[in-house]
Design a protein around this motif. Structure first.
Motif, PDB file in Angstrom:
ATOM      1  N   THR A 289       0.821  -1.200   0.000  1.00  0.00           N
ATOM      2  CA  THR A 289       0.000   0.000   0.000  1.00  0.00           C
ATOM      3  C   THR A 289       0.857   1.253   0.000  1.00  0.00           C
ATOM      4  N   SER A 290       2.139   1.092  -0.227  1.00  0.00           N
ATOM      5  CA  SER A 290       3.013   2.276  -0.192  1.00  0.00           C
ATOM      6  C   SER A 290       3.231   2.832  -1.590  1.00  0.00           C
ATOM      7  N   PHE A 291       3.167   4.155  -1.686  1.00  0.00           N
ATOM      8  CA  PHE A 291       3.378   4.830  -2.961  1.00  0.00           C
ATOM      9  C   PHE A 291       4.449   5.896  -2.770  1.00  0.00           C
ATOM     10  N   SER A 292       5.019   6.361  -3.892  1.00  0.00           N
ATOM     11  CA  SER A 292       5.972   7.457  -3.772  1.00  0.00           C
ATOM     12  C   SER A 292       5.198   8.766  -3.741  1.00  0.00           C
ATOM     13  N   TYR A 293       5.814   9.783  -3.134  1.00  0.00           N
ATOM     14  CA  TYR A 293       5.097  11.048  -3.005  1.00  0.00           C
ATOM     15  C   TYR A 293       4.803  11.686  -4.362  1.00  0.00           C
ATOM     16  N   PRO A 294       5.745  11.673  -5.306  1.00  0.00           N
ATOM     17  CA  PRO A 294       5.424  12.227  -6.638  1.00  0.00           C
ATOM     18  C   PRO A 294       4.231  11.518  -7.279  1.00  0.00           C
ATOM     19  N   VAL A 295       4.145  10.212  -7.145  1.00  0.00           N
ATOM     20  CA  VAL A 295       3.000   9.497  -7.716  1.00  0.00           C
ATOM     21  C   VAL A 295       1.726   9.919  -7.013  1.00  0.00           C
ATOM     22  N   PHE A 296       1.803  10.085  -5.697  1.00  0.00           N
ATOM     23  CA  PHE A 296       0.621  10.534  -4.960  1.00  0.00           C
ATOM     24  C   PHE A 296       0.149  11.878  -5.492  1.00  0.00           C
ATOM     25  N   GLU A 297       1.104  12.785  -5.735  1.00  0.00           N
ATOM     26  CA  GLU A 297       0.689  14.109  -6.195  1.00  0.00           C
ATOM     27  C   GLU A 297      -0.004  14.021  -7.544  1.00  0.00           C
ATOM     28  N   ILE A 298       0.435  13.081  -8.389  1.00  0.00           N
ATOM     29  CA  ILE A 298      -0.229  12.916  -9.675  1.00  0.00           C
ATOM     30  C   ILE A 298      -1.618  12.301  -9.482  1.00  0.00           C
ATOM     31  N   LEU A 299      -1.695  11.311  -8.620  1.00  0.00           N
ATOM     32  CA  LEU A 299      -2.995  10.660  -8.409  1.00  0.00           C
ATOM     33  C   LEU A 299      -4.000  11.610  -7.785  1.00  0.00           C
ATOM     34  N   ARG A 300      -3.498  12.609  -7.093  1.00  0.00           N
ATOM     35  CA  ARG A 300      -4.399  13.562  -6.455  1.00  0.00           C
ATOM     36  C   ARG A 300      -5.231  14.307  -7.473  1.00  0.00           C
ATOM     37  N   GLY A 301      -4.750  14.325  -8.746  1.00  0.00           N
ATOM     38  CA  GLY A 301      -5.474  15.060  -9.758  1.00  0.00           C
ATOM     39  C   GLY A 301      -6.682  14.336 -10.298  1.00  0.00           C
ATOM     40  N   GLN A 302      -6.993  13.163  -9.772  1.00  0.00           N
ATOM     41  CA  GLN A 302      -8.115  12.373 -10.312  1.00  0.00           C
ATOM     42  C   GLN A 302      -9.442  12.900  -9.810  1.00  0.00           C
ATOM     43  N   GLU A 303      -9.748  14.144 -10.194  1.00  0.00           N
ATOM     44  CA  GLU A 303     -10.914  14.755  -9.571  1.00  0.00           C
ATOM     45  C   GLU A 303     -12.226  14.245 -10.132  1.00  0.00           C
TER      46      GLU A 303
ATOM     47  N   PRO B   2      16.647  14.905   5.635  1.00  0.00           N
ATOM     48  CA  PRO B   2      17.038  14.006   4.540  1.00  0.00           C
ATOM     49  C   PRO B   2      18.253  13.187   4.929  1.00  0.00           C
ATOM     50  N   ARG B   3      18.252  11.951   4.449  1.00  0.00           N
ATOM     51  CA  ARG B   3      19.358  11.067   4.770  1.00  0.00           C
ATOM     52  C   ARG B   3      20.637  11.554   4.118  1.00  0.00           C
ATOM     53  N   HIS B   4      21.667  11.224   4.758  1.00  0.00           N
ATOM     54  CA  HIS B   4      22.965  11.708   4.288  1.00  0.00           C
ATOM     55  C   HIS B   4      23.268  11.176   2.897  1.00  0.00           C
ATOM     56  N   ALA B   5      22.932   9.925   2.686  1.00  0.00           N
ATOM     57  CA  ALA B   5      23.346   9.339   1.413  1.00  0.00           C
ATOM     58  C   ALA B   5      22.416   9.682   0.278  1.00  0.00           C
ATOM     59  N   ARG B   6      21.267  10.271   0.569  1.00  0.00           N
ATOM     60  CA  ARG B   6      20.336  10.502  -0.530  1.00  0.00           C
ATOM     61  C   ARG B   6      20.173  11.989  -0.780  1.00  0.00           C
ATOM     62  N   PRO B   7      20.247  12.390  -2.011  1.00  0.00           N
ATOM     63  CA  PRO B   7      20.112  13.818  -2.329  1.00  0.00           C
ATOM     64  C   PRO B   7      18.669  14.293  -2.277  1.00  0.00           C
ATOM     65  N   LEU B   8      17.747  13.383  -2.481  1.00  0.00           N
ATOM     66  CA  LEU B   8      16.358  13.809  -2.583  1.00  0.00           C
ATOM     67  C   LEU B   8      15.614  13.540  -1.289  1.00  0.00           C
ATOM     68  N   SER B   9      14.748  14.485  -0.908  1.00  0.00           N
ATOM     69  CA  SER B   9      13.928  14.217   0.267  1.00  0.00           C
ATOM     70  C   SER B   9      12.831  13.238  -0.128  1.00  0.00           C
ATOM     71  N   LEU B  10      12.234  12.629   0.878  1.00  0.00           N
ATOM     72  CA  LEU B  10      11.196  11.646   0.605  1.00  0.00           C
ATOM     73  C   LEU B  10      10.023  12.269  -0.138  1.00  0.00           C
ATOM     74  N   LEU B  11       9.894  13.574  -0.089  1.00  0.00           N
ATOM     75  CA  LEU B  11       8.782  14.207  -0.789  1.00  0.00           C
ATOM     76  C   LEU B  11       9.074  14.363  -2.278  1.00  0.00           C
ATOM     77  N   ASP B  12      10.308  14.204  -2.649  1.00  0.00           N
ATOM     78  CA  ASP B  12      10.645  14.387  -4.055  1.00  0.00           C
ATOM     79  C   ASP B  12      11.128  13.112  -4.717  1.00  0.00           C
ATOM     80  N   ASP B  13      11.485  12.119  -3.922  1.00  0.00           N
ATOM     81  CA  ASP B  13      12.135  10.942  -4.476  1.00  0.00           C
ATOM     82  C   ASP B  13      11.106  10.006  -5.104  1.00  0.00           C
TER      83      ASP B  13
END
Lengths: 113, 912
Positions: free
Chosen positions: B166-180, B306-317
Motif C-alpha cells: 500500500t506504499s506509494f511514492s510522493y510524486p505518484v501521490f501528487e499525480i494521483l491527487r489530480g483524479q478529480e 534528509p538522509r545523508h546518502a540521498r540527495p532527494l527528500s522523501l517528498l521528491d524521491d
C-alpha cells in the motif's frame, strides 16, 4: 331454604356486582346480601366468594379499603367503581336478552309438519 | 383504563406482598368469625358453631391459594418455589454444582471475551467517519522483482512470489491527487511510529502520524476542539508547522486544558503549534493505529531530515515508496469504474516519474475497500483469534455436556419423586417447567460468573498476544458493549435449554407404575445410554484438547530450543532514538559512540554494545548484496545489522575466522564487515571470505571476519545470511538498541544508564527496557498463549471427563449391585469383578479417545501454520494425550470398581 342452584362463574360475578351496587359491604356482608335479595332461595358456596371478589377487584370493577364492621372489628369493604357500574349495566342487559331468547326457544311448540 | 388495571393490580400485589398476605389472613378470618357469630346467635353452641363455620368455608389455605391465583400470582409463586427447590438441590451436592457452574462460567466467559476481541480486531464497525463505504485504499501488486529501489511500510508476498503493497511514492501521490473526476478527495498518511515530543520542558515518546492536507476533509472527521489540518497547512515552504493531538494525549498530558490549543511543542526538535484536538476515539484510519499527534506530510523533511546518502527528500524521491494513499469516491462512481480509470493514471504516473526498468516487474493498481484503513489487525490476528474461538467453543460444548449429564443423573435419581408427582396430578408441563427452571438457574449462575470473568480479563488477552513492553503500541480495546452481553445471554440460554432437553424427555417418559415400585430397572436403561454417550463425548473433546495442548507445547519447546548461537542470559536491552533535527550524519554517529563508551564505564557492566537491530526481536532488515564484480541482482539479498565494537563479545557470538570490530574501525578507516557463516557459505561457498570484497548498492566493503550463525528476527525462520557493519561506517542511522551484559538486575542498571544518558543529553529518553530473554520470549507470546489456553482447557476437560466417568461407573455399579452379588456368590474372584467393571470404563474411554483423535486430525490442518518443527499428526502428542486420558479414565473408574469388588455378597444379594 331452596336447593342451591348451580351457578356459573360469570353469574356469580354479576351477583356480586349487584350486591355491591346496593351499597359498600365487606365480604361476608356481600354473601348475606345476595342471599337476602334472592329471598333466601340462593345459597352461595362460601369458598368461591373471595376468589371472585379478588378477581373483580383485579379487573378494576370494584375497589376495597379497610373499614370498621358493625361490631367494631377491622374488615375490608368493597365498593363498586364506575367501570363496575358500566359492566353491571351491560351484564344485566345481556342477561335479560339471553333470558328472552331462551324463553322464546323453550316456549316453541312442535310445529305441524 | 381497564386494560391496565389487571397489570397494575398484579404489580401492586407483588410489591406489597406481605400486606397482601396479611389482608388475606385478616379477611378470611373475619368471615369465619362473623359466620360463627351468626350461628351462635341462632342458638348453636360455640364449639359447634366454630366447627361448622370452618367446615362450610372449606380449607382456608386452599381458598387463599385460589385468591392468589385470581390475582395472577401463581406463576410467580411457582417459579419462586422451583428456584428455592433448585437451590436446595444445589446445596446438597455442592462440589458437583460448583464444578458445573465453574465450567459453564469458563466456557461462557471465555466466549464473551474472545467475541469482544474479535469484534475489535476483525469485525469492528469501521472507523467513525462519514460514509466509510465510499472510502478506497490504494494498493498495487506486481511480480517478485519490485520496480522501485526502496519501499517501506506494509507489503505482502503472495503465494506465487509476487508482491503487493500500500506504499506509494510522493510524486505518484501528487499525480494521483489530480483524479478529480472520480474522487472527491485523494489524501495520504504515514504512521511514523514514535517520535520525541517535548512539552513544557519534558520529553517523551509518543506515536505520531503525518497526513496530507485533505486528510480530515477526505475522511469526514471533525475535531473535538480547535481546528483540523487543512490544505494550506500542507504547503511546502510554509513557515509554521501545526499539529492536531489526540483526545487521549490531551487528557494525559494537558488534563483537557483548553489552553493546550495554541501551545508550542517540540516534535523531534521541530517547533510545532497545536491547533486542534481529535474527537475521542479517533487515532488514525487503520484499526490498530494509536497516533497521538497528527502533522502535515510536508513536515517530513523537518521531522526526519534528509538522509545523508540521498540527495532527494522523501517528498521528491520517485524511487522511495512509503506513503499510504486513500480516496473518497464521488457519489455514483463505482469501485470498478474507478479502478480501471486510476490504473491508467497510475501507469502514466510511473512512466512520468521513474525511468524504464525492463528487468523489473510492472506494478498494477488495485483499489481496495478503505473503510477499515489498512486493516493490519485483521491480517495479524484473524487466524489466531478464530482458532481461539474454536477452542473456546469446544470448552462451551464440554460445559454443556456436563450440565446435561448432571441434570440427567439427577433426573434418574428423582424418577420416583417425579412419578409420584405425576400420579398426584401434576401436569407434564408443570414438571417440565420445574426442570427447565433448575437448568436455567445453573445456566444463569454460570453465565453471570462468566461475564464477570470476561470483564476482568478483557485487557489480559490482547496483552497476552503482545510482548509486555510493547502492549501500548497496538491499541486493541475489546469493547464490552451490548452485543457481547446479548451474545452471552443467548449462549447461556441455548446451552442450558439444550442440556436440559435430555433430562426433561427422560422425566416425561417415566412410567408411573413401574417406577413407583422399587427397582424400576426398565426406566434406567435409556438414561444410562444417554449418560454413556455424554461421557464418550466428553472424553472425545478432552482428547482433542489434549492433543492440541501437546502440539502447542511441542511447538513452544521446539522454538525455545532453537540454537541461538549467542548467549541471551544476563543481557539488558534498551533503545535510544535521538531526534533527527539535532543529530544527523556525523553528529549522530558520534553521539552513539559517546553513549557506547559512557555505558561501558558504569560499574556492574561487564560489556556493552550497540546495534541497529536487537537479536530476535521480530524485525527484519535486508539489502542487496553481491561479491564484488558479481552481479548485484535483487535475488542476492542479505540481512544487515549495524553494530558497535563490543557486539560479538557482549552477545557471546563466537568469531570463527578473522577478527571482530575494534578501535581501528571508525568513520575514516577502510569500510569493513563481519559476515556470518551462512553468508560465507551462500556467497563464497567453500572459500574463505576473509580479505574478499563485497558490494552493497554503491559501496564496497572488505570482509575481515566470520562469526557464528544466529537467528535474525524470528526463531521460526532459518538463519539468514547476515553481514555486520560497524555503525560508524554505516549510512544514516535510525534508533539504536544498546545491549548491556551485567550480573546486576535490569532495574539497577537502568537507573545508572538513564543518569549517564541524561548527562550527555537531557532531552534524550531511554525506552523499551527489557532483558534479552524477555525479548526472545516476547516473540513467542502467541505460542505461549496457546499453550496456556489449551493446557488449561485440556486439564479442565480432563477433570470434567473423569468426573463423568466416575459418576457413570459408580451409577452402573449401584445399579448392578444385585448382579455383582450373584457373581460373587457363585464364586467369581474379586479381581474378575474389578476387571469387568474397569473394562467397561476402559472401552468407553477408548471409544472416546479414538473419536477425539479423529476429530483432532480433522481440525488440526487449521493450526498447521502455527506449529513449528512438528506436523499436526505428530505421534508423540497424540500418543501422550491418549495415554493421559486412558490413565485418568482408568483411575476414575477404579474407585467405584474397587468398591464393587469389595461388596459383601450377602448384602449385595439383598439389595434392590
Amino acid at each position: 331454604m331452596a336447593r342451591p342452584s348451580d351457578l356459573l362463574q360469570g353469574t356469580l360475578d354479576m351477583l356480586i356486582l349487584k350486591a355491591v351496587f346496593l351499597g359498600p359491604r365487606h365480604g361476608y356482608g356481600v354473601l348475606l346480601r345476595i342471599q337476602e335479595i334472592s329471598g333466601q332461595r340462593l345459597e352461595i358456596q362460601q369458598g368461591s366468594l373471595y376468589p371472585a371478589l379478588y378477581r373483580l377487584e383485579r379487573q378494576g370493577l370494584i375497589e376495597s379499603e379497610w373499614g370498621e364492621s358493625e361490631n367494631k372489628r377491622k374488615a375490608r369493604f368493597y365498593r363498586l367503581t364506575a367501570a363496575g357500574r358500566r359492566r353491571l349495566q351491560q351484564e344485566t342487559r345481556d342477561w335479560n336478552r339471553m333470558a328472552d331468547i331462551i324463553a322464546g326457544i323453550l316456549k316453541a311448540s312442535p310445529e305441524e309438519a | 383504563m381497564t386494560l391496565f388495571a389487571p397489570l397494575r393490580a398484579w404489580v401492586r400485589a407483588i410489591v406489597h406482598r406481605s400486606s397482601l398476605e396479611e389482608r388475606l389472613d385478616d379477611e378470611l378470618r373475619f368471615h369465619i368469625e362473623s359466620y360463627t357469630d351468626d350461628l351462635r346467635r341462632s342458638g348453636v353452641p360455640l364449639d359447634e358453631a366454630r366447627r361448622r363455620a370452618q367446615v362450610e368455608f372449606g380449607g382456608v389455605e386452599g381458598r387463599k391459594e385460589e385468591c392468589r391465583e385470581a390475582l395472577g400470582l401463581r406463576l410467580l409463586d411457582e417459579l419462586a418455589g422451583d428456584l428455592r427447590y433448585a437451590f436446595r438441590q444445589f446445596g446438597r451436592s455442592p462440589v458437583f454444582t460448583a464444578v458445573v457452574v465453574l465450567s459453564l462460567a469458563l466456557g461462557i466467559g471465555a466466549n464473551s471475551a474472545i467475541f469482544g476481541l474479535m469484534e475489535a480486531a476483525v469485525w469492528k464497525k469501521p472507523i467513525s467517519v462519514r460514509e466509510p463505504e465510499r472510502l478506497a485504499l490504494f494498493s498495487w501488486a506486481s511480480g517478485p522483482r519490485a520496480l522501485m529501489n526502496s519501499s517501506s511500510g506494509n507489503w505482502r508476498r503472495s503465494s506465487t512470489g509476487g508482491r503487493s503493497s500500500t506504499s506509494f511514492s510522493y510524486p505518484v501521490f501528487e499525480i494521483l491527487r489530480g483524479q478529480e473526476k472520480l474522487f472527491e478527495t485523494v489524501f495520504a498518511f504515514k504512521p511514523l511510529g514514535r517520535i520525541t515530543v517535548v512539552v513544557h520542558g519534558e520529553a517523551e515518546l509518543i506515536p505520531a502520524q503525518l497526513v496530507s492536507g485533505d486528510f480530515y476533509r477526505g475522511l469526514g472527521v471533525a475535531p473535538a476542539a480547535g481546528r483540523a489540518l487543512a490544505p494550506p497547512d500542507d504547503v511546502r515552504g510554509g513557515t509554521e508547522t501545526v499539529a492536531v493531538i489526540s483526545d487521549g494525549y490531551w487528557a494525559r498530558r494537558f488534563g483537557r486544558n483548553p489552553a493546550a490549543i495554541g501551545t508550542r511543542i517540540l516534535a523531534n526538535q521541530v517547533p510545532v503549534t497545536i491547533v486542534g484536538v481529535n474527537a475521542a476515539g479517533f487515532t488514525g484510519v487503520d484499526a490498530g493505529d494509536r497516533a497521538d499527534v497528527f502533522m502535515p506530510l510536508r513536515a517530513l523533511p523537518l521531522v526526519f531530515p534528509p538522509r545523508h546518502a540521498r540527495p532527494l527528500s522523501l517528498l521528491d524521491d520517485p524511487d522511495d515508496w512509503w506513503v499510504v494513499v486513500m480516496g473518497r469516491l464521488r457519489r455514483g462512481v463505482t469501485h470498478t469504474e474507478a479502478q480501471t480509470a486510476v490504473e491508467v493514471a497510475f501507469q502514466q504516473a510511473i512512466k512520468a516519474t521513474l525511468p524504464d526498468r525492463a528487468d523489473r516487474d510492472q506494478p498494477h493498481l488495485q483499489l481496495l475497500a478503505g473503510s477499515r484503513g489498512q486493516d493490519n489487525l485483521r491480517e495479524e490476528f484473524a487466524t489466531p483469534l478464530v482458532v481461539l474461538m474454536a477452542l473456546v467453543g469446544v470448552v462451551l460444548l464440554l460445559a454443556g455436556a456436563n450440565v446435561a449429564s448432571l441434570l440427567l443423573a439427577r433426573a434418574v435419581v428423582r424418577r420416583r419423586e417425579l412419578s409420584l408427582r405425576l400420579a398426584l396430578g401434576a401436569g407434564r408441563w408443570r414438571l417440565t417447567r420445574q426442570l427447565l427452571t433448575e437448568g436455567l438457574a445453573l445456566g444463569v449462575l454460570g453465565g453471570a460468573l462468566g461475564l464477570v470473568l470476561a470483564y476482568w480479563t478483557r485487557a489480559a488477552i490482547p496483552g497476552l498476544l503482545l510482548p509486555s513492553w510493547a502492549a501500548g503500541e497496538l491499541h486493541l480495546n475489546p469493547e464490552f458493549d451490548g452485543r457481547v452481553l446479548v451474545l452471552t445471554l443467548a449462549v447461556t440460554i441455548a446451552t442450558t435449554v439444550f442440556a436440559s432437553l435430555g433430562p426433561i424427555a427422560q422425566a416425561l417418559r417415566v412410567e408411573i407404575g413401574a417406577s413407583l415400585k422399587e427397582g424400576g430397572r426398565a426406566i434406567t436403561a435409556p438414561a444410562a445410554r444417554h449418560g454413556t454417550w455424554l461421557v464418550v463425548f466428553q472424553v472425545c473433546l478432552s482428547v482433542s484438547l489434549l492433543i492440541g495442548a501437546g502440539l502447542f507445547l511441542r511447538t513452544l519447546s521446539n522454538l525455545r530450543s532453537v540454537s541461538l548461537g549467542f548467549r541471551p542470559d544476563q543481557v539488558v536491552l534498551f533503545a535510544v532514538d535521538p531526534p533527527r533535527a539535532r543529530y544527523t550524519g556525523h553528529a549522530r554517529r558520534a553521539l552513539y559512540a559517546r553513549l557506547d563508551e559512557a555505558i561501558r564505564t558504569i560499574p556492574g557492566v561487564e560489556t556493552a554494545s550497540v546495534s541497529a537491530a536487537p537479536l530476535v526481536s521480530g524485525g527484519s532488515a535486508t539489502t542487496n548484496i553481491g561479491p564484488d564484480g558479481g552481479p548485484v541482482g535483487i535475488e542476492n539479498k542479505a540481512w544487515v545489522n549495524d553494530v558497535g565494537s563490543g557486539f560479538f563479545e557482549t552477545m557471546g557470538i563466537p568469531i570463527l575466522a578473522g577478527r571482530s570490530f575494534d578501535e581501528h574501525d571508525h568513520e575514516k578507516s577502510a569500510p569493513v564487515v563481519v559476515v556470518n557463516r551462512q553468508f560465507a557459505r551462500q556467497f563464497f561457498s567453500t572459500d574463505s571470505p576473509i580479505g574478499k570484497t563485497i558490494r552493497n548498492n554503491d559501496l564496497l566493503y572488505e570482509v575481515v571476519g566470520v562469526c557464528g550463525d544466529t537467528p535474525f528476527g524470528r526463531l521460526r525462520a532459518p538463519v539468514p545470511p547476515t553481514f555486520y557493519r560497524h555503525f560508524t561506517q554505516a549510512g544514516e542511522l535510525g534508533a539504536m538498541t544498546f545491549e548491556v551484559r551485567t550480573a546486576a538486575s535490569a532495574g539497577a542498571i537502568v537507573n545508572a544508564v538513564r543518569a549517564e544518558v541524561r548527562a550527555i543529553d537531557k532531552d534524550l529518553p531511554v525506552f523499551d527496557v527489557r532483558t534479552q530473554t524477555q525479548q526472545i520470549d516476547g516473540t513467542l507470546s502467541r505460542e505461549r498463549l496457546f499453550v496456556a489456553l489449551t493446557s488449561a482447557f485440556g486439564l479442565l476437560a480432563l477433570a470434567l471427563a473423569s468426573i463423568g466417568i466416575y459418576g457413570l461407573v459408580a451409577h452402573g455399579v449401584s445399579r448392578r449391585t444385585n448382579e455383582i452379588g450373584i457373581r460373587l456368590a457363585l464364586g467369581a474372584a474379586r479381581r474378575d469383578v474389578l476387571a469387568m467393571i474397569l473394562r467397561e470404563a476402559a472401552s468407553l474411554a477408548a471409544l472416546g479417545a479414538v473419536l477425539g483423535v479423529v476429530a483432532a486430525a480433522a481440525l488440526s490442518r487449521y493450526v498447521r501454520a502455527m506449529l513449528f518443527g512438528i506436523t499436526p499428526d505428530d505421534p508423540v502428542a497424540i500418543g501422550a494425550a491418549v495415554a493421559v486420558m486412558m490413565a485418568v479414565a482408568l483411575l476414575a473408574g477404579w474407585l467405584p470398581a474397587r468398591r464393587a469388588s469389595r461388596l459383601d455378597p450377602m448384602v449385595a444379594l439383598r439389595h434392590e
